[in-house]
Structures are given as structure tokens and as C-alpha cells.
Design a protein around this motif. Structure first.
Motif, mmCIF file in Angstrom:
data_model
loop_
_atom_site.group_PDB
_atom_site.id
_atom_site.type_symbol
_atom_site.label_atom_id
_atom_site.label_comp_id
_atom_site.label_asym_id
_atom_site.label_seq_id
_atom_site.Cartn_x
_atom_site.Cartn_y
_atom_site.Cartn_z
ATOM 1 N N GLY A 340 -25.097 -37.152 98.894
ATOM 2 C CA GLY A 340 -25.133 -37.541 100.299
ATOM 3 C C GLY A 340 -26.080 -38.693 100.554
ATOM 4 O O GLY A 340 -27.209 -38.708 100.072
ATOM 5 N N GLY A 341 -25.607 -39.682 101.302
ATOM 6 C CA GLY A 341 -26.434 -40.808 101.701
ATOM 7 C C GLY A 341 -26.516 -41.934 100.704
ATOM 8 O O GLY A 341 -27.183 -42.947 100.972
ATOM 9 N N ARG A 343 -24.402 -44.558 97.812
ATOM 10 C CA ARG A 343 -23.115 -45.107 97.378
ATOM 11 C C ARG A 343 -23.042 -45.065 95.851
ATOM 12 O O ARG A 343 -23.961 -45.507 95.160
ATOM 13 C CB ARG A 343 -22.948 -46.557 97.847
ATOM 14 N N ARG A 384 -22.081 -32.262 98.893
ATOM 15 C CA ARG A 384 -22.511 -32.401 100.277
ATOM 16 C C ARG A 384 -22.155 -31.183 101.135
ATOM 17 O O ARG A 384 -22.452 -31.171 102.338
ATOM 18 C CB ARG A 384 -21.918 -33.680 100.868
ATOM 19 N N ASP A 554 -22.931 -33.456 106.032
ATOM 20 C CA ASP A 554 -23.396 -34.592 105.232
ATOM 21 C C ASP A 554 -22.255 -35.498 104.815
ATOM 22 O O ASP A 554 -22.410 -36.724 104.731
ATOM 23 C CB ASP A 554 -24.145 -34.085 103.998
ATOM 24 N N CYS A 555 -21.104 -34.895 104.547
ATOM 25 C CA CYS A 555 -19.938 -35.685 104.144
ATOM 26 C C CYS A 555 -19.505 -36.633 105.260
ATOM 27 O O CYS A 555 -19.283 -37.829 105.032
ATOM 28 C CB CYS A 555 -18.802 -34.734 103.758
ATOM 29 N N ASP A 558 -21.734 -39.555 105.878
ATOM 30 C CA ASP A 558 -21.429 -40.667 104.974
ATOM 31 C C ASP A 558 -20.238 -41.475 105.463
ATOM 32 O O ASP A 558 -20.248 -42.711 105.421
ATOM 33 C CB ASP A 558 -21.153 -40.141 103.564
ATOM 34 N N HIS A 559 -19.177 -40.791 105.912
ATOM 35 C CA HIS A 559 -18.014 -41.519 106.436
ATOM 36 C C HIS A 559 -18.414 -42.443 107.579
ATOM 37 O O HIS A 559 -17.964 -43.592 107.657
ATOM 38 C CB HIS A 559 -16.944 -40.536 106.934
ATOM 39 N N SER A 561 -21.511 -43.616 108.387
ATOM 40 C CA SER A 561 -22.573 -44.597 108.170
ATOM 41 C C SER A 561 -22.290 -45.564 107.026
ATOM 42 O O SER A 561 -22.682 -46.739 107.091
ATOM 43 C CB SER A 561 -23.897 -43.876 107.922
ATOM 44 N N GLN A 562 -21.603 -45.124 105.981
ATOM 45 C CA GLN A 562 -21.437 -45.988 104.817
ATOM 46 C C GLN A 562 -20.331 -47.019 104.986
ATOM 47 O O GLN A 562 -20.209 -47.920 104.153
ATOM 48 C CB GLN A 562 -21.174 -45.133 103.573
#
Length: 808
Positions: A340-341, A343, A384, A554-555, A558-559, A561-562
Motif C-alpha cells: 500500500g502506498g 508503486r 492491502r 488501502d487498495c 492507491d487507486h 492517489s497513485q
């Protein structure tokens, strides 16, 4: 040593070698595995090598089955010694509920294709003439599994990877892992540094050490596991046929033939132990091929029970005792997927039975890394699924509990006590005082049902003593008004001048254009598979409120923010712990809330699928006119510290209307009547929006969004499976998920979830089936606990198909 690679795998045990081999199989050959010692020198070399087929989890069963099909061929494929023993296995059932569990697993076997038979004690004795069957009701006989030499199998996978172009460097410890400004990773080792695009933590017992190098952690506890090997057994010396592997809940043990001797592996049911407790559970860096002193006094009572069932071993001496470390996670599933968090930092660790799972874990994680998706549902494997609260004491308690229950059936509805109350709302104790029985979701305690007369649940596969209690909760929601603490939702604020464009680009549906609009939106992979689901409310210009399931916290972070583009003005804030949620639903919900707010709650002012920031009982909150039970109602989202005051006010105002508490048991019943699909069950990374019958939430008119081209391609090509909503012939049990769908004697699909609709009196479920059987009215059978039950495809929800109640 090379200085650049596409991917670096850290760890040369079964999980790392399994991944390396399958990455090479998928076409990645510029890959490097780094092992601090020799291959297998962590947990792999001392493992017993068990490879069972018997497992009830549909996706984990696929992982096991893949290994059991690969390992018999692996020596021929690689030229490396493997020593596959395809002797099969038998697990004992000593209670009627265990027999029912066997019937469910037999349905999983039909789906996946491994051979399994439920046999009586007489048949057990025919297969294993040495075993006694006192107290045994039945056996689960799996014919396609067995055991393997762990070191040989791991080295064969490693050789196969090298033959395909992968590189392996041994005796080289990783000292650090650093993120570079351009998005690459730099792996610092004793023999030099390597720059790469991807890093995989396959470090086994050292996985927490490697994870902490990049500022994260993983929920793993290293447990001590002991097995012993006897002196040669005369009956085995005189016999050519190998004994099957036995799995015995009475002894909490597995036992089998090891060459001409016996092997007994013990899972203590109390006082289980961790490794390296003097270092907080962390192994020394120079720990290689390490074993611990075997404690015969501790495992002696279990061994004695084994000898009751294997009396021919009673006089045999002990040749050796093996006590080594095995990693455990809180739910006994491995950690396969992104950290998580971060790449391109992946985990491939945490497997307590890594020999059996190494090949399958490698196969499906390699698919995810190379193609963006895997063939199986990865939600229950994704690291995550555990939030940042999990590593440490929570995981220790859960891991001990899991280890001690290795051979204890976890019944549906059974709540186990370890590490509870990790995440609670201010309402927890107040609800317990009213009879609330909580269940757990990503550490959150959330209401499951309310025991108003003090009864405890009698868990099992069939309707139990909560059936009528839950029915009354459903009646309260359908006829009056109910309230539910659902603060376990994952919650995010997405703000900024570019927030709307960002969300439109990463979601299949279009974001609401007007303040207050609500959209159900899905995150897709580039291949068009469903990666997540969220409810998104536009609060104002550049302000969006995003909600998703507890286990996806957490997953989905990521969707969100990443995928922010360079230069975009977008801020994503996780407010899950800061905001609580009360669901108020039922035909009297508006009457109740009208007593507590000056806001206009009429249809004209506050339409279905809209949200407003209002005050209720003096609490400033976000009121969303949406719910998962299919009734007039609102979700009230407020600061967590005001949740108890809000609940008290709602309860007092609702008493004249017959307000009632309800839990997620009732939610499942109510949502099944409305045919609402669930993330992780119907909606998974295996499936596209078209297969899931969710195309109405795809905004093709948008210029572009992640997965659009792939979704259009699927639309043009057609699908090989289709989700259907079914009514099932009534009985004393319902669809659970993972059952085989049968038509004309062949498997044509798999169920995903189901339940009993208490208001309509119907047993309902979802299943993915052959598209030829997807038309309304089509019929087939579903294998429920060994009994074929007729099922019929429905054209619409059995309750309020026109959504008149929601719009009331």
C-alpha cells in the motif's frame, strides 16, 4: 552482478523461486533473484513438503491445484530432482458439521477439477489398513495430491527460471531498498546496487525487515512448527504402496509415510510459540538453515493421539525432530500483491504452507505484475486487505489463534476472540449493552445481529438460532425504521481544481455535474477488469466524498492517489477513522429525521441519490440519500466524536416509530432481495463490467477513462461467462459462494454469494454461468452441501424492482 533489471525478487525460498519461474514464463526474462544465503535456506528447506488439495476457499483451492498439477511434471520440465509423491490424502471428519464442510469442499473440487470423494470409515481402512477410525464419521479422500521434496522442488523452479533467462545471485544480502526520483527502485546489496522497475519482497521470515526498508510493514508472525520422523516401520519396509497423507483434527496433526519411516507434524492447540522472541520475532541476518530445539513435552500429548490412530508406530523410535519457522498472517492467506502506498513494490510472502502454494502464488502474482490482472480473485490475497493497524500485536494474536486452529473447522458465523476491538466506534459498548453481536471487517467491529434475549449463535452451514431474530430485524427495516452503525466504510475526501477530471479519468462512470449528485463508480484495470467500487458524492466545486468497502481501504486509496497526473491539483485524504456512519432506513425514516432537522427532506428538495451537508440533532454531517437495503433512507456521515450523540438522538426520536437496531446479517438478506452486487464477491479483478451485468455504470460517452478501450473490445467480442441473479429451491441452507452450478451433469458456473430473503421468503443467490444459461427463466442446479437444488434465473429483483420504495 548486473546493475539493471526489470524486476528484482528478494528471497530464494519457495515463494521467490515460484514467482521467478512464472515471471519468466510470462515473458519477463530481465529479472534477478537475490538470496542472502543458499536457495531454500530460510523456511523452505526444513518444510515437510505437504501439498493438499483439500481447501474450502475457491481461489486458494485453485492455487493448490495448480501446484499439484505442475509438481509431477516439474522434474521432466527442468531436469532437476523433485521427488513428487502423489499418494493422495485423507482428512477425518468427527462431527456432522465437518461432514457438511466436506460436502462443500467436494463442490469446490467439481469446479476446479481435482478428484475428491467423501468416504466412510470402512473405505478409509481399505485405503490405509494401518489406521484406526474410532470416532471418525467420514473421510475426505483427495486423490491428486501428496507431498514433495521441498528443496528439490524449489531448486527445480529456480533452474526452470534460469533456463528461461532469469538470473539468480546467492550469498548476497540486501542492505537497503531505495525509491529513486524517477520512479525506479535501487536495491542496495553486499555485491553492489541494482536499479529496477519492480521489487518483490519474497523474503519469508525476513519479510518485515525488507518491508520496513521502504517505510511499510507486513502482518506476519514467525511461528514455530514441529514435526518428527520415526525409525523405519517394518510394515512399510515390507510394502511397496505408499500410505496416504492423513489429516486428523483429533490429534491436530498430519501424518504420513516418509520413505520407510513415519512422519508426524503437530499444530499445538494451545501454548503455540513464536520464533526469535528475544528479538521481537525477528531473525538474525546470519540465520541460515536454522532449527530450534524440539520440545517433546509440549507436543507429546498430540503425538500420543496420533499413535492411537496409528498403533503400528507405537514402538518406533524417533529418528529426528525438526522445529523450524513458518510465517503466519492473521487469516492464514499469503500476501500477494502491491504494498500500500508504493508503486511497483510487491509482496510475495506470508504463506504458512509455502511448498503447496509457492507455484500457484507465483503464477497468479506474475499475471498481475505482467498483465495488470490475474485469472483468480486476488482480493483475499492482496496485502492491502490489512490496514496499517495490523502488523504487531494484532497479527501476533491472530497468528497464534490461526496456528492453534489449523485443524479446527471455522464454522460460518463463528466469531473467534483473538485481537478483537482493534478498531471500534464510540457506539461499540452502547450497542453491546443492547445485545449487539459484532463481526470484524479490516479490524473494525461492526454489528452482525442483535441478541435481544441473551442467546448465543449456534454457528453452522444451515439456518440456525439467529434465523428468526434476523428476520425480525429485516421486518423492522421493511415496515418501520432501522438504524445501523456502518462506520467501517472506507472514506476519502478528494479535493482540488482538477478533482473532477481526475475521478472521471480513473472511474468508468461519469462524476455528478451538480452539487449533491451521487454516482456509483468503478475503478478498472487497463484490461477492463473491475479493480474497485465506490460511491462518490459531489459536495461542491472541487469537493468529492468517496466511499468504499472496509476491506478495500488501502487498495482504493492507491487507486485514488497513485493515478493523479503530473501537475494535477488533486488532494486525496483518507478520513476513515475520523468519520462515523449511521444508516437510517425504512418507510418511517423521513418521519424520524424530520423531528431532528430543519432541512427539507421532501422528494422535491432531497431526491434519491443525492447528498447534502445538513444538521441533524445539532450535529453537522453529510446526509446521503442512498443505502444498501433498498428502502427510503439516509446514510448520516458525521465526525466520529459526535456519533454517539447522534445515535442517542435518533433512537429517542425513533421510538414512536418502532425504531430497531439491525446488523449486517440483515443487510445481506435485504440486499439479496434487491439484487445488489458486492465488491469482492460478484465484482472482482477476474471480471469485466459487461460480464458482471454492470454496463449501465459505464459512461462510454466520456473521452477516455482507464479500461475504456478494453471494455469496448469485450463488448464487441462477447463474453464467456455472465452474472445471473437466481431464486433457489428452498431448504434449510442457502448459497454461500463457491458452489458448483450444474446443468445436464456438467459444471457450467460458480456461485458468488447468496442468502435468504426474509421479507419475500425466497432463497436467493448470484452465479457466473455459461451465457447460454443467462436468460431469465433458465434453469440449472446448484450443489449445496452435497444436495442439488433447482435454481431459476430471475429477470429483476424480487423486491421493489422499480425502486419505488427508494424514491418514496
Amino acid at each position: 552482478m548486473k546493475t539493471h533489471a526489470r524486476c528484482v525478487v528478494i528471497g530464494g525460498g519457495m515463494m521467490g523461486a515460484g514467482l521467478l519461474y512464472h515471471l519468466a514464463q510470462e515473458g519477463w526474462t530481465d529479472i534477478l533473484l537475490i538470496e542472502k544465503g543458499e536457495l531454500t535456506s530460510g523456511s523452505t528447506w526444513h518444510a515437510a513438503g505437504q501439498c493438499p488439495s483439500f481447501i474450502a476457499d475457491y481461489n486458494m483451492a485453485k492455487i493448490h491445484d495448480y501446484g499439484n498439477r505442475l509438481y509431477p511434471r516439474l522434474e521432466e520440465l527442468t531436469g532437476q530432482y523433485v521427488s513428487w509423491h502423489g499418494c493422495g490424502g485423507i482428512r477425518f471428519a468427527r462431527t456432522p458439521q465437518e461432514v457438511e464442510w466436506f460436502q462443500h469442499v467436494a463442490g469446490v473440487a467439481k469446479l476446479i477439477g481435482f478428484r475428491m470423494e467423501i468416504i466412510d470409515p470402512e473405505k478409509i481402512k481399505q485405503i490405509n489398513p494401518f489406521v484406526t477410525t474410532e470416532g471418525v464419521l467420514a473421510g475426505a479422500w483427495t486423490l491428486d495430491d501428496g507431498h514433495v521434496d521441498p528443496a528439490g522442488c524449489c531448486n527445480a523452479l529456480a533452474k526452470g527460471a534460469r533456463d528461461l533467462g532469469a538470473t539468480i545471485v546467492r550469498n548476497n544480502r540486501v542492505l537497503d531498498v531505495k525509491a529513486r526520483p524517477g520512479g525506479e527502485w535501487e536495491v542496495v546489496t553486499e555485491q553492489g546496487n541494482v536499479r529496477c522497475e519492480h521489487v518483490v519482497n519474497a523474503a519469508g521470515c525476513y519479510a518485515r525487515r525488507i518491508s520496513r526498508m521502504v517505510g511499510t510493514d507486513v502482518p506476519i508472525t514467525n511461528m514455530k512448527h514441529t514435526y518428527l520422523v520415526t525409525e523405519p516401520i517394518p510394515a512399510f519396509v515390507e510394502r511397496d504402496e505408499e500410505m496416504v497423507v492423513m489429516r486428523d483434527p483429533y490429534a491436530s496433526a498430519y501424518y504420513r509415510q516418509e520413505q520407510k519411516a513415519g512422519l508426524i507434524g503437530i499444530y499445538e492447540t494451545e501454548n503455540s510459540q513464536e520464533c526469535w522472541t528475544h528479538r521481537g520475532g525477528w531473525p538474525e541476518w546470519d540465520s541460515e538453515s536454522e532449527l530450534f530445539d524440539g520440545d517433546l513435552d509440549r507436543i507429546g500429548p498430540y503425538v500420543e493421539r496420533v499413535l492411537e490412530h496409528m498403533p503400528i508406530w507405537a514402538e518406533a523410535g524417533i529418528k529426528r525432530i525438526v522445529c523450524g519457522a513458518i510465517p503466519h498472517t492473521p487469516d492464514n492467506n499469503p500476501l500477494l500483491g502491491p504494498a500500500g502506498g508504493l508503486r511497483n513494490f510487491w509482496h510475495c510472502c506470508g504463506s504458512a504452507i509455502g511448498i503447496a502454494q509457492g507455484a500457484g502464488c507465483g503464477k497468479y502474482l506474475a499475471q498481475w505484475m505482467v498483465h495488470g490482472d490475474a485469472e483468480i480473485n486476488m482480493a483475499g490475497l492482496d496485502p492491502r486487505r490489512f490496514g496499517k493497524f495490523a502488523p504487531g500485536d494484532y497479527t501476533k494474536a491472530k497468528s497464534h489463534q490461526d496456528y492453534e486452529h489449523m485443524y479446527v473447522l471455522h464454522l460460518p458465523g463463528e466469531e473467534r476472540p483473538a485481537a478483537r476491538k482493534a478498531r471500534v466506534t464510540p457506539l461499540h459498548d452502547k450497542l453491546v449493552a443492547q445485545g449487539c453481536v459484532h463481526t470484524e471487517a479490516n479490524g473494525w467491529e461492526r454489528p452482525k445481529w442483535f441478541s435481544r434475549d441473551g442467546r448465543d449463535e449456534d454457528p453452522g452451514f444451515r439456518h440456525n438460532n439467529t434465523f428468526e431474530v434476523v428476520a425480525e430485524e429485516c421486518r423492522a427495516v421493511r415496515a418501520r425504521v432501522g438504524v445501523l452503525d456502518l462506520s467501517s466504510f472506507a472514506k476519502y475526501d478528494v479535493t482540488g481544481a482538477d478533482a473532477e477530471g481526475h475521478l472521471n479519468r480513473i472511474c468508468a462512470n461519469r462524476m455528478p455535474r451538480r452539487a449533491g449528485g451521487i454516482a456509483l463508480a468503478h475503478f478498472l484495470s487497463a484490461a477492463g477488469r473491475i479493480a474497485g467500487e465506490a460511491t462518490i458524492t459531489r459536495l461542491g466545486e472541487g469537493r468529492f466524498y468517496v466511499l468504499s468497502g472496509a476491506g478495500a481501504e488501502d487498495c482504493d486509496l492507491d487507486h485514488l492517489s497513485q493515478r493523479i497526473g503530473n501537475g494535477e491539483d488533486v488532494t486525496v485524504t483518507n478520513i476513515t477513522d475520523d468519520w462515523g456512519v449511521l444508516v437510517v432506513a425504512g418507510p418511517r425514516a423521513r418521519d424520524l429525521l424530520a423531528r431532528l432537522t430543519e432541512a427539507d427532506l421532501s422528494n422535491e428538495s432531497f431526491r434519491w441519490l443525492t447528498g447534502k451537508e445538513i444538521e441533524v440533532a445539532g450535529v453537522a454531517l453529510r446526509a446521503l440519500r442512498v443505502n444498501y437495503v433498498g428502502e427510503l433512507g439516509w446514510e448520516l456521515h458525521c465526525p466520529m466524536e459526535r456519533l454517539a450523540a447522534l445515535y442517542d438522538a435518533l433512537w429517542a426520536a425513533g421510538e414512536p416509530f418502532g425504531i430497531a437496531n439491525f446488523g449486517v446479517y440483515a443487510v445481506n438478506s435485504l440486499r439479496m432481495e434487491k439484487a445488489y452486487k458486492g465488491w469482492g464477491a460478484e465484482l472482482t479483478n477476474e471480471i469485466t463490467m459487461i460480464e458482471a451485468d454492470m454496463e449501465r455504470f459505464v459512461a462510454y460517452e466520456k473521452e477516455d477513462f482507464v479500461g475504456k478501450a478494453a471494455t469496448l473490445k469485450v463488448k464487441q467480442a462477447g463474453v464467456e461467462t455472465q452474472l445471473v441473479y437466481v431464486e433457489v429451491e428452498p431448504g434449510d441452507c442457502d448459497v454461500h459462494g463457491g458452489e458448483a452450478v450444474i446443468a445436464e451433469g456438467r459444471v457450467v458456473g460458480v456461485t458468488t454469494s447468496g442468502g435468504y430473503g426474509h421479507h419475500t421468503g425466497k432463497s436467493l443467490g448470484f452465479a457466473y454461468v455459461d451465457p447460454a444459461l443467462a436468460a431469465p427463466g433458465s434453469g440449472f442446479e446448484i450443489d449445496l452441501l452435497g444436495t442439488p437444488r433447482a435454481a431459476r434465473v430471475l429477470a429483476e429483483p424480487v423486491y421493489d424492482p422499480k425502486n419505488e420504495r427508494l424514491r418514496a
